[in-house]
Scaffold this motif. Sequence first.
Motif, PDB file in Angstrom:
ATOM      1  N   ALA A 172      41.475  55.357 -28.785  1.00 60.15           N
ATOM      2  CA  ALA A 172      42.022  56.505 -28.069  1.00 60.15           C
ATOM      3  C   ALA A 172      42.065  57.691 -29.020  1.00 60.15           C
ATOM      4  N   THR A 173      41.645  58.837 -28.510  1.00 59.62           N
ATOM      5  CA  THR A 173      41.601  60.049 -29.316  1.00 59.62           C
ATOM      6  C   THR A 173      42.460  61.121 -28.664  1.00 59.62           C
ATOM      7  N   PRO A 174      43.709  61.259 -29.129  1.00 60.44           N
ATOM      8  CA  PRO A 174      44.547  62.342 -28.616  1.00 60.44           C
ATOM      9  C   PRO A 174      44.148  63.659 -29.279  1.00 60.44           C
ATOM     10  N   SER A 184      57.872  67.921 -26.324  1.00 58.48           N
ATOM     11  CA  SER A 184      57.455  68.491 -25.038  1.00 58.48           C
ATOM     12  C   SER A 184      56.448  67.619 -24.299  1.00 58.48           C
ATOM     13  N   ASN A 185      55.751  66.731 -25.020  1.00 56.53           N
ATOM     14  CA  ASN A 185      54.747  65.895 -24.354  1.00 56.53           C
ATOM     15  C   ASN A 185      54.829  64.422 -24.746  1.00 56.53           C
ATOM     16  N   ALA A 186      55.908  64.026 -25.410  1.00 54.73           N
ATOM     17  CA  ALA A 186      56.029  62.632 -25.856  1.00 54.73           C
ATOM     18  C   ALA A 186      56.008  61.662 -24.671  1.00 54.73           C
ATOM     19  N   ARG A 187      56.661  62.014 -23.573  1.00 53.29           N
ATOM     20  CA  ARG A 187      56.685  61.126 -22.397  1.00 53.29           C
ATOM     21  C   ARG A 187      55.270  60.956 -21.832  1.00 53.29           C
ATOM     22  N   ALA A 226      59.520  62.604 -32.262  1.00 54.88           N
ATOM     23  CA  ALA A 226      59.313  62.063 -30.907  1.00 54.88           C
ATOM     24  C   ALA A 226      57.944  61.389 -30.810  1.00 54.88           C
ATOM     25  N   GLY A 227      56.940  61.978 -31.425  1.00 59.84           N
ATOM     26  CA  GLY A 227      55.611  61.369 -31.444  1.00 59.84           C
ATOM     27  C   GLY A 227      55.587  60.091 -32.262  1.00 59.84           C
ATOM     28  N   VAL A 239      56.998  52.385 -30.566  1.00 59.06           N
ATOM     29  CA  VAL A 239      57.129  51.636 -29.310  1.00 59.06           C
ATOM     30  C   VAL A 239      55.788  51.002 -28.934  1.00 59.06           C
ATOM     31  N   THR A 240      54.716  51.749 -29.117  1.00 62.39           N
ATOM     32  CA  THR A 240      53.385  51.242 -28.788  1.00 62.39           C
ATOM     33  C   THR A 240      52.998  50.083 -29.706  1.00 62.39           C
ATOM     34  N   ALA A 241      53.277  50.210 -30.997  1.00 63.92           N
ATOM     35  CA  ALA A 241      52.969  49.136 -31.943  1.00 63.92           C
ATOM     36  C   ALA A 241      53.711  47.859 -31.565  1.00 63.92           C
TER      37      ALA A 241
END
Length: 112
Positions: free
Chosen positions: A14-16, A23-26, A56-57, A63-65
């Motif tokens: 995945a490439t963010p 503002s965009n963490a969710r 936040a990032g 959480v993802t890990a």
Amino acid sequence: MEISTERDGGTVVATPAGRLDGSNAREFQDALDAVVQDTERALILDFEQVSYISSAGLRVLLVTAKALQGNGAELALCSLDDPIREVFGISGFDSIIPIHASRADALASVKG
């Protein structure tokens, strides 16, 4: 926040792009949650196009890990700019999540 994904065998890359902050963490979390379900072996986040990450990032990455570990998969990061790599070093996240210089290095580490 844009995120593109591609599959390389059982690994999702995945490439963010842009900033990862409150503002965009969710939105980032929701996008990664969808990717985690498709990940058989590993998720590599290519940070080449990420210009900033806040706490936040970082929380989203943690959480993802944990979610990936619960599924028997792993998370790796690659292509971090120096300021972002410094954030990982200061926060200690570089000892929690493997960081690689390039996408090729990251792919080799999860396939080995």
